[in-house]
Design a protein around this motif. Structure first.
Motif, PDB file in Angstrom:
ATOM      1  N   ALA A  56       3.623  11.658   3.483  1.00 12.98           N
ATOM      2  CA  ALA A  56       4.998  11.735   3.993  1.00 12.98           C
ATOM      3  C   ALA A  56       5.932  12.311   2.938  1.00 12.98           C
ATOM      4  O   ALA A  56       6.735  13.208   3.220  1.00 12.98           O
ATOM      5  CB  ALA A  56       5.462  10.348   4.426  1.00 12.98           C
ATOM      6  N   LEU A  57       5.818  11.800   1.707  1.00  7.96           N
ATOM      7  CA  LEU A  57       6.721  12.297   0.661  1.00  7.96           C
ATOM      8  C   LEU A  57       6.354  13.718   0.260  1.00  7.96           C
ATOM      9  O   LEU A  57       7.235  14.541  -0.018  1.00  7.96           O
ATOM     10  CB  LEU A  57       6.695  11.364  -0.562  1.00  7.96           C
ATOM     11  CG  LEU A  57       7.765  11.669  -1.600  1.00  7.96           C
ATOM     12  CD1 LEU A  57       9.157  11.590  -1.001  1.00  7.96           C
ATOM     13  CD2 LEU A  57       7.681  10.727  -2.787  1.00  7.96           C
ATOM     14  N   ASP A  91       0.840  -1.209   0.000  1.00 11.14           N
ATOM     15  CA  ASP A  91       0.000   0.000   0.000  1.00 11.14           C
ATOM     16  C   ASP A  91       0.871   1.254   0.000  1.00 11.14           C
ATOM     17  O   ASP A  91       0.598   2.225  -0.700  1.00 11.14           O
ATOM     18  CB  ASP A  91      -0.866   0.045   1.269  1.00 11.14           C
ATOM     19  CG  ASP A  91      -2.095  -0.849   1.145  1.00 11.14           C
ATOM     20  OD1 ASP A  91      -2.321  -1.376   0.043  1.00 11.14           O
ATOM     21  OD2 ASP A  91      -2.806  -1.008   2.152  1.00 11.14           O
ATOM     22  N   GLN A  92       1.920   1.214   0.819  1.00 15.30           N
ATOM     23  CA  GLN A  92       2.747   2.405   0.996  1.00 15.30           C
ATOM     24  C   GLN A  92       3.543   2.732  -0.255  1.00 15.30           C
ATOM     25  O   GLN A  92       3.735   3.883  -0.611  1.00 15.30           O
ATOM     26  CB  GLN A  92       3.694   2.195   2.176  1.00 15.30           C
ATOM     27  CG  GLN A  92       2.944   2.045   3.478  1.00 15.30           C
ATOM     28  CD  GLN A  92       3.884   1.811   4.650  1.00 15.30           C
ATOM     29  OE1 GLN A  92       4.762   0.972   4.590  1.00 15.30           O
ATOM     30  NE2 GLN A  92       3.683   2.563   5.706  1.00 15.30           N
ATOM     31  N   PHE A 128      15.124  14.428  15.199  1.00 14.46           N
ATOM     32  CA  PHE A 128      15.037  14.153  13.760  1.00 14.46           C
ATOM     33  C   PHE A 128      13.882  13.214  13.398  1.00 14.46           C
ATOM     34  O   PHE A 128      13.695  12.885  12.242  1.00 14.46           O
ATOM     35  CB  PHE A 128      16.359  13.564  13.249  1.00 14.46           C
ATOM     36  CG  PHE A 128      17.452  14.595  13.132  1.00 14.46           C
ATOM     37  CD1 PHE A 128      17.526  15.423  12.022  1.00 14.46           C
ATOM     38  CD2 PHE A 128      18.382  14.763  14.141  1.00 14.46           C
ATOM     39  CE1 PHE A 128      18.508  16.385  11.911  1.00 14.46           C
ATOM     40  CE2 PHE A 128      19.373  15.717  14.042  1.00 14.46           C
ATOM     41  CZ  PHE A 128      19.440  16.531  12.919  1.00 14.46           C
ATOM     42  N   ILE A 129      13.130  12.732  14.402  1.00 17.05           N
ATOM     43  CA  ILE A 129      12.086  11.741  14.127  1.00 17.05           C
ATOM     44  C   ILE A 129      10.710  12.397  14.194  1.00 17.05           C
ATOM     45  O   ILE A 129      10.356  13.020  15.194  1.00 17.05           O
ATOM     46  CB  ILE A 129      12.145  10.578  15.146  1.00 17.05           C
ATOM     47  CG1 ILE A 129      13.581  10.104  15.359  1.00 17.05           C
ATOM     48  CG2 ILE A 129      11.235   9.445  14.707  1.00 17.05           C
ATOM     49  CD1 ILE A 129      14.277   9.573  14.139  1.00 17.05           C
ATOM     50  N   SER A 130       9.941  12.263  13.105  1.00 17.67           N
ATOM     51  CA  SER A 130       8.580  12.790  13.082  1.00 17.67           C
ATOM     52  C   SER A 130       7.672  11.772  12.414  1.00 17.67           C
ATOM     53  O   SER A 130       8.153  10.777  11.860  1.00 17.67           O
ATOM     54  CB  SER A 130       8.545  14.098  12.287  1.00 17.67           C
ATOM     55  OG  SER A 130       8.896  13.825  10.945  1.00 17.67           O
ATOM     56  N   ARG A 131       6.360  12.013  12.479  1.00 19.77           N
ATOM     57  CA  ARG A 131       5.455  11.087  11.792  1.00 19.77           C
ATOM     58  C   ARG A 131       4.202  11.797  11.296  1.00 19.77           C
ATOM     59  O   ARG A 131       3.805  12.809  11.860  1.00 19.77           O
ATOM     60  CB  ARG A 131       5.070   9.936  12.722  1.00 19.77           C
ATOM     61  CG  ARG A 131       4.281  10.337  13.950  1.00 19.77           C
ATOM     62  CD  ARG A 131       3.805   9.095  14.686  1.00 19.77           C
ATOM     63  NE  ARG A 131       3.513   9.357  16.095  1.00 19.77           N
ATOM     64  CZ  ARG A 131       3.406   8.384  16.991  1.00 19.77           C
ATOM     65  NH1 ARG A 131       3.583   7.135  16.650  1.00 19.77           N
ATOM     66  NH2 ARG A 131       3.129   8.677  18.249  1.00 19.77           N
ATOM     67  N   ALA A 165       7.837   9.216   9.550  1.00 21.03           N
ATOM     68  CA  ALA A 165       7.250   7.880   9.605  1.00 21.03           C
ATOM     69  C   ALA A 165       5.852   7.931   9.012  1.00 21.03           C
ATOM     70  O   ALA A 165       5.038   8.731   9.446  1.00 21.03           O
ATOM     71  CB  ALA A 165       7.209   7.384  11.037  1.00 21.03           C
ATOM     72  N   PRO A 166       5.560   7.091   8.007  1.00 18.47           N
ATOM     73  CA  PRO A 166       4.230   7.129   7.409  1.00 18.47           C
ATOM     74  C   PRO A 166       3.222   6.209   8.096  1.00 18.47           C
ATOM     75  O   PRO A 166       2.038   6.322   7.826  1.00 18.47           O
ATOM     76  CB  PRO A 166       4.484   6.641   5.975  1.00 18.47           C
ATOM     77  CG  PRO A 166       5.682   5.767   6.081  1.00 18.47           C
ATOM     78  CD  PRO A 166       6.480   6.220   7.261  1.00 18.47           C
TER      79      PRO A 166
END
Lengths: 303, 399
Positions: free
Chosen positions: B321-322, B56-57, B147-150, B133-134
């Protein structure tokens, strides 16, 4: 090649040696991942829970890592010592099944104990090295030490006794070898090595959970030895290096890579039933090299 | 030459080559390499038991890449996406993350599973590479570091909505049974949230059944649960084990409502539970019916690519995300051109830019907290409706 992959390969080699040790005296033990998980939990719990182990700088202190490895190895060794007596009365496939059961018991315990973090496990494990290169050098030293000990074993009384048991346990017992004790030593040594490796791996992987010691991991580590050869320590080392690296090296082929990986595992034992490294092949290689050198000496004399 | 000497020689050579290989990559002072496009990496579970999500991703990323590069890329330069498979375990995710970072990507999308994120994200954090993160919904992901997000809202926000909806459909619910995979990080995290939500609604679970991620046969747990005569079943399971459990649950005669968590939020469950998927309630962070230009563009692209199908949440989140990374890169590049800029500093600036923006995405308008947690305004609940043949179906939004 990337340092992180190299580190995984070296860890694979160490685990392969841990499977090799009991096999060296004919015992098929699949308990390695269980002890590996135990060692990892020791390191993870100490370095996230005890301030002295975590340190205060950007990297955790190296002596703490060594202490964790010693403690992890000791705990794994003690567990092996406690259960080794009854378990090692079993032989062949029955021993394999008993050790799989041990791995399962340890896994379910690790999932349900109040302090091991359940399925999520323990994460945010402090890093003793700022770069993967540091891990590589450290693990390389550990692997070299393990290989040296295995090589020493070939010439030692204990190693000879182990080989005798592998070839014929009854005959070995009849010439006065204490077979239960020798087998127990091999089993405990295997556990200690797996525990030490686990303690190092927990730091390297940042997080540790019960999946480190699963049935799948048992089979993977066994494949290292089957592929590389179980007669000589170089076999498991090469098997561990090669089979850990292969899925990553095959990345350029895209979707086919796991199929190719499976094919290699299948074809390896088919064409090399004794594994890649055997005594004959080593002798043959030595003879080939000697021949090459002679030719090299003779070359200038030719007209 | 004796065997012993040969061995010593071999070991020496091996050591030397390993040492040489070990002293390679150090990317701290490199400039950004934009040959062939602005480099961004993605790490998805395309093999292993989580591959149903990765599929899916992957579509979502491809569509977002097309969209971005079709409308000028990053200020005239194309966006270059490198996709790597992480398998469904942690060492796979670690290796793929490291590979991508060494390639010099400016930002990373992934990994698919929360469990992988806890292991791989610290690598990116340590090396200063932005991660979006998606699909990680477990608590504590953005907290791993700066540096980490979602873009995937935490399950504690979404999961309780499905229980509220179940109570609306059938107000007399009294006896809830809960299932979760005890060896999976996502499942154990989400079931805590479900159980808390159930208690708050006065629905103390009559039984909590534990399964294993790789289980295929759930007869024991199901029989034990059905003895308690539940009228609501709440699942925190991933797609493959969850699909099999639903199938067996219905085959063993359970007729009541089933609420599932985010793990089953993909049309790829249809082939697993087939006609038995029907009626399943799942809370959604994405609605295909959202009437915004961003969603209309996404819907149009997805329908064109997939023959009129309706996009699932995982695809919309991966697309988002992209898109978020693309927009942040474009803004950063406008302020100070990416070409020739030092890689490490650019990665850091990109993270700051990313967190500062507001984005019109298929999920609606989203922003980030300074920690990297997504702020999203609307959530939905869908019910699975299977076609008569049981081969295919759709997620029907409940109003």
């Amino acid at each position: 090649m990337d340092a992180a992959l190299l580190e995984q390969m070296l860890l694979g080699s160490l685990l392969a040696l841990s499977v090799y040790l009991p096999l060296r005296c004919g015992q098929l033990s699949l308990a390695t991942p269980g002890f590996y998980a135990v060692g990892g939990y020791v390191a993870a719990l100490l370095s996230t829970g005890v301030a002295a182990f975590a340190g205060s700088g950007a990297t955790s202190p190296l002596p703490a890592l060594v202490a964790e490895m010693v403690l992890g190895g000791m705990l794994a060794g003690l567990i092996a010592l406690a259960i080794g007596g009854p378990v090692l009365r079993l032989r062949g496939i029955y021993l394999a099944i008993a050790t799989i059961a041990l791995v399962e018991i340890l896994r379910v315990l690790n999932l349900n104990l109040p302090f091991t973090g359940g399925a999520m496990g323990i994460f945010g494990i402090p890093q003793p090295f700022a770069h993967a290169g540091g891990y590589v050098l450290f693990t390389l030293a550990l692997l070299a030490l393990a290989c040296w000990l295995c090589q020493r074993l070939e010439a030692m009384r204990l190693g000879r006794a182990m080989a005798a048991i592998r070839d014929d346990e009854l005959a070995a017992a009849s010439v006065g070898i204490d077979t239960p004790r020798t087998k127990l030593i091999a089993f405990v040594a295997s556990a200690v090595l797996a525990g030490i490796t686990g303690a190092l791996a927990a730091h390297f992987f940042n997080s540790w959970n019960a999946r480190a010691g699963s049935f799948d991991a048992s089979i993977t580590t066994l494949a290292f030895v089957v592929f590389g050869g179980s007669r000589f320590w170089l076999g498991p080392v090469l098997g561990g290096l090669a089979l850990t690296a292969l899925p990553e090296l095959l990345r350029p082929v895209g979707d086919l890579r796991l199929i190719l990986f499976g094919a290699v595992i299948l074809l390896g034992p088919l064409f090399f039933p004794q594994g890649l490294v055997t005594a004959e092949r080593l002798r043959w290689l030595a003879a080939l090299l000697r021949l090459g050198r002679k030719r090299g000496h003779q070359a200038p004399q030719a007209p | 030459m004796s065997v012993g000497r040969l061995l010593r020689l071999g070991t020496g050579l091996l050591t030397l080559s390993l040492l040489l290989a070990g002293c390679g990559s150090d990317d701290t002072n490199q400039p950004v390499d934009v040959t062939g496009g602005v480099p961004v990496g993605a790490v998805l579970a395309l093999t292993g038991n989580a591959n149903v999500y990765g599929q899916d991703q992957k579509i979502g990323l491809e569509l977002a890449l097309q969209q971005r590069n079709g409308s000028g890329g990053i200020n005239g330069r194309p966006l270059k996406l490198a996709l790597e498979d992480s398998g469904s375990d942690e060492p796979g995710a670690n290796a793929a993350f490291t590979l991508q970072i060494n390639r010099g990507v400016l930002a990373l999308i992934g990994p698919t599973l929360s469990q992988q994120a806890f292991s791989a994200d610290p690598i990116a954090q340590r090396r200063g590479v932005p991660v979006v993160a998606p699909s990680n919904t477990a608590t504590g992901i953005p907290e791993i570091g700066f540096f980490i997000s979602r873009v995937s809202a935490e399950s504690s926000v979404i999961a309780p909505l499905a229980i509220e909806r179940a109570l609306k459909i059938q107000p007399g619910l009294k006896r809830a049974a809960v299932f979760y995979a005890q060896d999976d990080a996502y499942s154990t995290a989400e079931t805590t949230i479900f159980q808390k939500a159930l208690k708050e609604k006065g629905l103390e679970p009559v039984t909590v059944q534990r399964t294993q991620l790789n289980d295929q046969d759930f007869q024991n747990q199901i029989s034990a649960a059905l003895r308690e005569k539940p009228d609501l079943i709440v699942l925190s399971l991933q797609a493959v084990d969850g699909g099999n459990l639903i199938r067996q649950l219905r085959e063993l005669g359970y007729r009541g409502l089933i609420v599932a968590g985010n793990g089953m939020n993909t049309p790829n469950i249809y082939p697993i539970c087939q006609k038995y998927c029907d009626g399943l309630l799942i809370a959604q962070a994405y609605s295909p019916e959202l009437d915004t230009p961003a969603n209309a563009a996404f819907l149009k692209a997805f329908k064109a690519a997939k023959g009129g199908a309706i996009p699932p949440q995982l695809t919309a989140q991966a697309y988002t995300a992209l898109q978020v990374i693309g927009e942040a890169l474009a803004r950063l590049d406008k302020r100070q051109p990416l070409t020739g800029a030092p890689l490490a500093a650019t990665r850091k600036q990109l993270m700051q830019e990313l967190l500062a923006g507001t984005y019109a995405t298929p999920l609606g308008e989203i922003r980030f907290t300074p920690e990297g947690e997504v702020i999203q305004s609307q959530f939905f609940v869908a019910q699975v409706r299977m076609d008569p043949g049981g081969r295919s179906g759709r997620f029907a939004l409940l109003k």
